[in-house]
Scaffold this motif. Structure first.
Motif, mmCIF file in Angstrom:
data_model
loop_
_atom_site.group_PDB
_atom_site.id
_atom_site.type_symbol
_atom_site.label_atom_id
_atom_site.label_comp_id
_atom_site.label_asym_id
_atom_site.label_seq_id
_atom_site.Cartn_x
_atom_site.Cartn_y
_atom_site.Cartn_z
ATOM 1 N N ASP A 1 51.755 17.881 -15.799
ATOM 2 C CA ASP A 1 53.127 18.276 -15.567
ATOM 3 C C ASP A 1 53.484 17.329 -14.299
ATOM 4 O OD1 ASP A 1 53.403 19.937 -13.142
ATOM 5 O OD2 ASP A 1 51.859 21.004 -14.316
ATOM 6 N N HIS A 2 54.946 17.487 -14.209
ATOM 7 C CA HIS A 2 55.467 16.620 -12.896
ATOM 8 C C HIS A 2 54.875 16.941 -11.713
ATOM 9 C CE1 HIS A 2 58.887 13.388 -13.380
ATOM 10 N NE2 HIS A 2 57.925 12.936 -12.450
ATOM 11 N N SER A 3 54.448 18.081 -11.375
ATOM 12 C CA SER A 3 53.909 18.609 -10.236
ATOM 13 C C SER A 3 52.983 17.423 -9.425
ATOM 14 C CB SER A 3 53.430 20.065 -10.116
ATOM 15 O OG SER A 3 52.073 19.838 -10.892
ATOM 16 N N GLY B 1 66.323 17.398 -12.472
ATOM 17 C CA GLY B 1 66.472 16.716 -10.983
ATOM 18 C C GLY B 1 65.045 16.581 -10.586
ATOM 19 N N ASP B 2 64.246 18.030 -10.800
ATOM 20 C CA ASP B 2 62.960 18.113 -9.986
ATOM 21 C C ASP B 2 63.466 18.298 -8.477
ATOM 22 O OD1 ASP B 2 61.888 18.210 -12.598
ATOM 23 O OD2 ASP B 2 60.904 16.567 -12.260
ATOM 24 N N MET B 3 64.528 18.712 -8.243
ATOM 25 C CA MET B 3 64.933 18.643 -6.906
ATOM 26 C C MET B 3 65.037 20.300 -6.347
ATOM 27 S SD MET B 3 65.365 16.006 -4.810
ATOM 28 C CE MET B 3 66.992 16.318 -4.038
ATOM 29 N N LEU C 1 58.014 8.536 -14.892
ATOM 30 C CA LEU C 1 58.563 8.676 -16.198
ATOM 31 C C LEU C 1 58.175 10.160 -16.937
ATOM 32 C CD1 LEU C 1 60.007 7.398 -18.490
ATOM 33 C CD2 LEU C 1 57.551 6.581 -19.180
ATOM 34 N N ASP C 2 59.027 10.951 -16.836
ATOM 35 C CA ASP C 2 59.143 12.059 -17.350
ATOM 36 C C ASP C 2 59.389 12.112 -18.969
ATOM 37 O OD1 ASP C 2 59.459 14.900 -18.463
ATOM 38 O OD2 ASP C 2 59.879 15.640 -16.411
ATOM 39 N N LEU C 3 58.574 12.466 -19.780
ATOM 40 C CA LEU C 3 59.087 12.205 -21.239
ATOM 41 C C LEU C 3 60.104 12.741 -21.604
ATOM 42 C CD1 LEU C 3 57.660 9.970 -23.282
ATOM 43 C CD2 LEU C 3 56.530 10.033 -21.144
ATOM 44 N N ILE D 1 56.439 24.497 -10.002
ATOM 45 C CA ILE D 1 56.415 23.544 -9.086
ATOM 46 C C ILE D 1 57.010 22.226 -9.675
ATOM 47 C CG2 ILE D 1 55.010 22.378 -7.269
ATOM 48 C CD1 ILE D 1 53.454 25.044 -6.755
ATOM 49 N N HIS D 2 56.592 22.095 -11.016
ATOM 50 C CA HIS D 2 57.148 20.759 -11.646
ATOM 51 C C HIS D 2 58.637 20.817 -11.516
ATOM 52 C CE1 HIS D 2 58.343 21.713 -16.057
ATOM 53 N NE2 HIS D 2 58.894 22.678 -15.024
ATOM 54 N N GLY D 3 59.364 21.574 -11.039
ATOM 55 C CA GLY D 3 60.699 21.577 -10.866
ATOM 56 C C GLY D 3 61.076 21.090 -9.515
ATOM 57 N N ILE E 1 62.249 5.258 -8.989
ATOM 58 C CA ILE E 1 63.184 5.486 -9.993
ATOM 59 C C ILE E 1 62.509 6.737 -10.838
ATOM 60 C CG2 ILE E 1 64.271 4.824 -12.023
ATOM 61 C CD1 ILE E 1 64.215 2.019 -10.820
ATOM 62 N N TRP E 2 63.392 7.855 -10.833
ATOM 63 C CA TRP E 2 62.854 9.133 -11.176
ATOM 64 C C TRP E 2 63.533 9.405 -12.780
ATOM 65 C CZ3 TRP E 2 59.346 12.014 -8.450
ATOM 66 C CH2 TRP E 2 58.910 13.210 -9.153
ATOM 67 N N PHE E 3 62.971 9.088 -13.766
ATOM 68 C CA PHE E 3 63.417 8.927 -15.062
ATOM 69 C C PHE E 3 63.019 10.598 -15.649
ATOM 70 C CE2 PHE E 3 64.498 6.426 -18.820
ATOM 71 C CZ PHE E 3 65.186 5.321 -18.266
ATOM 72 N N ASP E 4 64.360 11.158 -15.955
ATOM 73 C CA ASP E 4 64.242 12.822 -16.259
ATOM 74 C C ASP E 4 65.384 13.474 -16.635
ATOM 75 O OD1 ASP E 4 63.037 15.363 -15.805
ATOM 76 O OD2 ASP E 4 61.640 14.746 -14.272
ATOM 77 N N ALA E 5 65.129 14.281 -17.481
ATOM 78 C CA ALA E 5 66.442 15.118 -17.919
ATOM 79 C C ALA E 5 66.773 15.970 -16.569
ATOM 80 C CB ALA E 5 65.856 16.086 -19.139
HETATM 81 MN MN MN Z 1 60.183 16.116 -14.217
#
Ligand code: MN
Ligand code: ARG
Ligand code: MN
Length: 298
Positions: A97-99, A124-126, A224-226, A137-139, A118-122
């Protein structure tokens, strides 16, 4: 020809749905190494980093689920990625996962050479522990890399932040939590929503994104988050959101990045083969990475 080094980070501790720990296997099964080698690159698969066994762990902090486990995974990944960076090779980090991007970006930043993201994602993970609606935590990894969140995550590798907000770009967002939106505005990072991609076109968005991420930096990290892609093309992700990047837009974005010659490192995350249909998402991930490293029609 580039020196490409594949590192698997089979962790699912950053979110609640099992299966994303099998992401590296699904992406390897789809032929990542062979296909990159066929493009003429020097490719080596370094195997997987060590990750705790999920069945043996439980949630302790509801606002930072599996904190100890995520931190341990990211420390291992940090060490492996910094080694690869020292060899002047390009690490391709397979999640998980993105964490895991907390570890990969710490490793990339370890050289102290400035880079853009460059954070490619649906998404924000912010999020931070204060804003998170899920405790996953992946968010949170983009916030952590900017120096917001739990201090032990922020200081992974012994320094913070990992990247400056003026070099950070989000592309493809369409699902942002309320307080997360405030943080995105406060940091001043550039965030391209799907609506902006619709209006401007992917080519113009990517050209701007590359300009921002490479301004006074020595290269670009692509995370790159799929789930950035529309679920039609990437159904095997834990947090799918409709209205995403199309097949062609995804490839166009990767081709423009390839042409820029600025990519220094890549994360490929959130592929969950348990939720997938005949490894469609694993295959999509490999196809996109091929475009990123120079595959063209002719
Ligand atoms: Mn993500
Ligand atoms: N890397 C991801 N897929 N992140 C999804 C995050 C979803 C949501 N914003 C959360 O914080 O829980
Ligand atoms: Mn996402």
């Amino acid at each position: 020809m580039a020196k490409l080094r594949i590192i698997g980070a089979p962790s699912d501790f950053g979110q609640g749905r099992r299966g994303v720990d099998m992401g590296p296997s699904a992406i390897r099964y789809a032929g990542l190494s062979e296909k990159l080698a066929r493009l003429g690159h020097d490719v080596e698969d370094l195997g997987n980093i060590v990750v705790p066994t999920p069945e043996m762990h439980t949630v302790k902090d509801e606002k930072l689920k599996y904190f100890d486990e995520v931190k341990a995974v990211c420390e291992n990944l940090y060490r492996e990625v910094s080694r690869v960076m020292e060899e002047d090779a390009i690490p391709i980090i397979l999640g998980g996962d993105h964490s895991i991007s907390i570890g990969s970006m710490a490793g990339i930043a370890a050289s102290r050479r400035p880079f853009g993201v460059i954070w490619f994602d649906a998404h924000g993970d912010m999020n931070t522990p204060e804003t998170t609606p899920s405790g996953n935590i992946h968010g949170m990894p983009l916030a952590v890399n900017l120096g917001l969140g739990h201090p032990e995550l922020i200081h992974l590798g012994g320094f913070a932040p990992k990247v400056k907000p003026e070099n950070v770009v989000l592309v493809g967002i369409r699902s942002i939590d309320e307080d997360e939106a405030k943080l995105i505005r406060q940091t001043g990072i550039r965030a391209y929503t799907m609506a902006e991609i619709d209006r401007m076109g992917m080519a113009a968005v990517m050209e701007e994104a590359i300009r921002i991420a490479s301004n006074q930096t020595e290269g670009i990290h692509l995370s790159l988050d799929l789930d950035s892609l529309d679920p039609t093309f990437a159904p095997g992700v834990g947090t799918p959101v409709n209205g995403g990047v199309t097949y062609r837009e995804g490839h166009l974005a990767m081709e423009i990045l390839a042409d820029s010659g600025k990519i220094r490192s890549v994360d490929v995350v959130e592929v969950n083969p348990i939720l997938d249909i005949h490894n469609q998402t694993g295959n999509m991930a490999v196809e996109l990475v091929e475009s990123l490293f120079g595959k063209t029609v002719m």
